[in-house]
Design a protein around this motif. Structure first.
Motif, mmCIF file in Angstrom:
data_model
loop_
_atom_site.group_PDB
_atom_site.id
_atom_site.type_symbol
_atom_site.label_atom_id
_atom_site.label_comp_id
_atom_site.label_asym_id
_atom_site.label_seq_id
_atom_site.Cartn_x
_atom_site.Cartn_y
_atom_site.Cartn_z
ATOM 1 N N UNK A 1 -57.620 -45.547 51.795
ATOM 2 C CA UNK A 1 -59.076 -45.700 51.699
ATOM 3 C C UNK A 1 -59.462 -46.443 50.421
ATOM 4 N N UNK A 2 -58.726 -46.154 49.346
ATOM 5 C CA UNK A 2 -59.030 -46.766 48.052
ATOM 6 C C UNK A 2 -57.748 -47.292 47.415
ATOM 7 N N UNK A 3 -57.850 -48.469 46.817
ATOM 8 C CA UNK A 3 -56.727 -48.977 46.020
ATOM 9 C C UNK A 3 -57.264 -49.289 44.625
ATOM 10 N N UNK A 4 -56.619 -48.728 43.611
ATOM 11 C CA UNK A 4 -56.998 -49.007 42.220
ATOM 12 C C UNK A 4 -55.927 -49.886 41.586
ATOM 13 N N UNK A 5 -56.377 -50.893 40.876
ATOM 14 C CA UNK A 5 -55.436 -51.792 40.194
ATOM 15 C C UNK A 5 -55.712 -51.708 38.699
ATOM 16 N N UNK A 6 -54.798 -51.075 37.964
ATOM 17 C CA UNK A 6 -54.965 -50.942 36.515
ATOM 18 C C UNK A 6 -54.324 -52.150 35.852
ATOM 19 N N UNK A 7 -55.140 -53.010 35.249
ATOM 20 C CA UNK A 7 -54.625 -54.230 34.639
ATOM 21 C C UNK A 7 -53.932 -53.923 33.313
ATOM 22 N N UNK A 8 -53.215 -54.895 32.765
ATOM 23 C CA UNK A 8 -52.635 -54.794 31.432
ATOM 24 C C UNK A 8 -53.777 -54.567 30.431
ATOM 25 N N UNK A 9 -53.552 -53.743 29.434
ATOM 26 C CA UNK A 9 -54.570 -53.472 28.426
ATOM 27 C C UNK A 9 -54.868 -54.715 27.609
ATOM 28 N N UNK B 1 -54.571 -45.025 46.376
ATOM 29 C CA UNK B 1 -53.275 -45.457 45.849
ATOM 30 C C UNK B 1 -53.547 -46.304 44.610
ATOM 31 N N UNK B 2 -52.517 -46.537 43.810
ATOM 32 C CA UNK B 2 -52.729 -47.309 42.583
ATOM 33 C C UNK B 2 -51.567 -48.240 42.279
ATOM 34 N N UNK B 3 -51.930 -49.407 41.759
ATOM 35 C CA UNK B 3 -50.960 -50.344 41.183
ATOM 36 C C UNK B 3 -51.275 -50.403 39.692
ATOM 37 N N UNK B 4 -50.239 -50.408 38.860
ATOM 38 C CA UNK B 4 -50.521 -50.419 37.427
ATOM 39 C C UNK B 4 -49.654 -51.461 36.713
ATOM 40 N N UNK B 5 -50.328 -52.301 35.939
ATOM 41 C CA UNK B 5 -49.637 -53.393 35.249
ATOM 42 C C UNK B 5 -49.383 -53.066 33.791
ATOM 43 N N UNK B 6 -48.202 -53.389 33.327
ATOM 44 C CA UNK B 6 -47.836 -53.216 31.921
ATOM 45 C C UNK B 6 -46.799 -54.266 31.557
ATOM 46 N N UNK B 7 -46.778 -54.651 30.279
ATOM 47 C CA UNK B 7 -45.737 -55.571 29.819
ATOM 48 C C UNK B 7 -44.362 -54.932 30.003
ATOM 49 N N UNK B 8 -44.284 -53.670 29.595
ATOM 50 C CA UNK B 8 -43.006 -52.955 29.623
ATOM 51 C C UNK B 8 -43.299 -51.488 29.913
ATOM 52 N N UNK B 9 -42.297 -50.719 30.223
ATOM 53 C CA UNK B 9 -42.363 -49.274 30.525
ATOM 54 C C UNK B 9 -43.071 -48.972 31.859
ATOM 55 N N UNK B 10 -42.695 -47.816 32.424
ATOM 56 C CA UNK B 10 -43.391 -47.358 33.635
ATOM 57 C C UNK B 10 -44.014 -45.981 33.400
ATOM 58 N N UNK B 11 -44.407 -45.723 32.144
ATOM 59 C CA UNK B 11 -45.012 -44.435 31.787
ATOM 60 C C UNK B 11 -46.293 -44.178 32.565
ATOM 61 N N UNK B 12 -47.114 -45.228 32.703
ATOM 62 C CA UNK B 12 -48.411 -45.034 33.345
ATOM 63 C C UNK B 12 -48.238 -44.671 34.816
ATOM 64 N N UNK B 13 -47.293 -45.330 35.479
ATOM 65 C CA UNK B 13 -47.042 -45.012 36.888
ATOM 66 C C UNK B 13 -46.603 -43.554 37.013
ATOM 67 N N UNK B 14 -45.761 -43.113 36.089
ATOM 68 C CA UNK B 14 -45.287 -41.722 36.130
ATOM 69 C C UNK B 14 -46.461 -40.758 35.934
ATOM 70 N N UNK B 15 -47.372 -41.099 35.020
ATOM 71 C CA UNK B 15 -48.543 -40.234 34.790
ATOM 72 C C UNK B 15 -49.427 -40.177 36.040
ATOM 73 N N UNK B 16 -49.649 -41.352 36.634
ATOM 74 C CA UNK B 16 -50.545 -41.414 37.799
ATOM 75 C C UNK B 16 -49.938 -40.715 39.012
#
Lengths: 228, 228
Positions: free
Chosen positions: B117-125, B66-81
């Protein structure tokens, strides 16, 4: 978290102090007749390569540019820029992810601004931290490389919104990364309507003439604008 | 500047609080048997593309990422993932240039960790802000694209020094940008001795087998390591 309101308060004080220093700097730049451009981008977007070409071209036209460059650590960028023969000073910020007006003020202490036509301030590579800090510049330039993806203006709206001009770098790689210019431009215009956008390659020189013309025109109109 | 010591004090309180939350998270992850990887890099280094391929490959092996993804704005990355079919949640940080442990805690509220089993956390760029914030992860992965230049580890030493593994992305562009692998690796080792480095291309798939083997091995050794 009780500490939250306190951080906001301290931060506002810092920003207020920064604005005051920036205002004084802007007046000094105006009085000395120097046109000031700050550069912001993510790490690796090509600020230093772009700036080195810009300094070299200005020197070739017998203009007098100088540069300040901010980094957490190392003075590699200053060494690269110094190859242009323009005066260059490195500002090392330690752990701070942006430059502040007071750092600019201090770095300029030994320079005579009357002897400069252009001053470039290369900020720390970061698309977030530098946005709230006025450095007294006339023009804030945001760089975006074709390799970073078209979505960056939407993901970092504040920094793009506070910029006066966008420069799309590494355009020589556009094809290799399937860069979508129309989408990028649409995203830029969505966060900052009517933002001028220039596509360049520091490697091939593409677009540099257009950029130099833009810079000349911007500095001429600044001469006619009273500030205070 | 009288406000300086006060900022430091407040910051230390925030970091101390973050560390406590992170410690509790780490224990929870351990108890649930989920291996947690955080991803940091500059904007546009290719975190999302790399993560999408990783999620897809894990799903193909009947693992549960599973993944959590951080961004200042937009949810594009979540949609891609989400195209990987793995559970994905977007954390929008507003003006904050990093994720904090409390945001992870909150984002996980509706998820049952036992089912992962796995959690990925994508931090703000960002190559600066995320370095001081422990998110309870087992592994911190720093990404660096070949287009960013070889000097980034030296210019942003803290983030590279706090990472456990480096992934060099967009290796398919190495030739076009005259990427110097030996120099990059030397700079990585200079800030973090013996750091494992994996070269990948999310586009061509190059290096992804090596990364999957590394991940499997790291998660196995985490199982054997008692934490608290």
């Amino acid at each position: 978290m009780n500490s939250k309101p306190r951080i906001v308060e301290v931060r506002q004080n810092v920003l207020k102090h920064n604005d005051e220093v920036a205002r004084a700097l802007r007046q000094r730049f105006h009085n000395a007749g120097v046109f000031v451009v700050s550069l912001v981008s993510s790490p690796g977007a090509g600020k230093t390569a772009f700036l080195e070409k810009t300094l070299t071209r200005l020197k070739q036209r017998d203009l007098r540019p100088a540069a300040l460059v901010g980094d957490l650590a190392t003075d590699h960028d200053a060494a690269r820029l110094a190859r242009s023969q323009a005066p260059v000073k490195q500002i090392t910020t330690g752990t701070l992810c942006h430059l502040e007006a007071a750092m600019i003020q201090q770095a300029l202490e030994e320079w005579n601004l009357e002897e400069l036509d252009f001053l470039f301030i290369e900020n720390v590579g970061n698309l977030v931290c530098p946005s709230s800090y006025d450095l007294g510049e006339n023009l804030r330039l945001v760089l975006l490389s074709v390799t970073e993806g078209e979505d960056k203006p939407l993901k970092y709206p504040t920094i793009f919104n506070t910029a006066d001009v966008a420069v799309v770098t590494k355009i020589d790689l556009a094809e290799a990364v399937e860069f979508n210019w129309a989408q990028t431009n649409a995203n830029l215009q969505a966060v900052r309507r009517d933002m001028p956008v220039i596509q360049v390659s520091a490697k091939t020189g593409q677009g540099m003439d257009e950029w130099m013309a833009f810079l000349a025109s911007a500095s001429r109109s600044a001469d006619r604008t009273p500030r205070g």
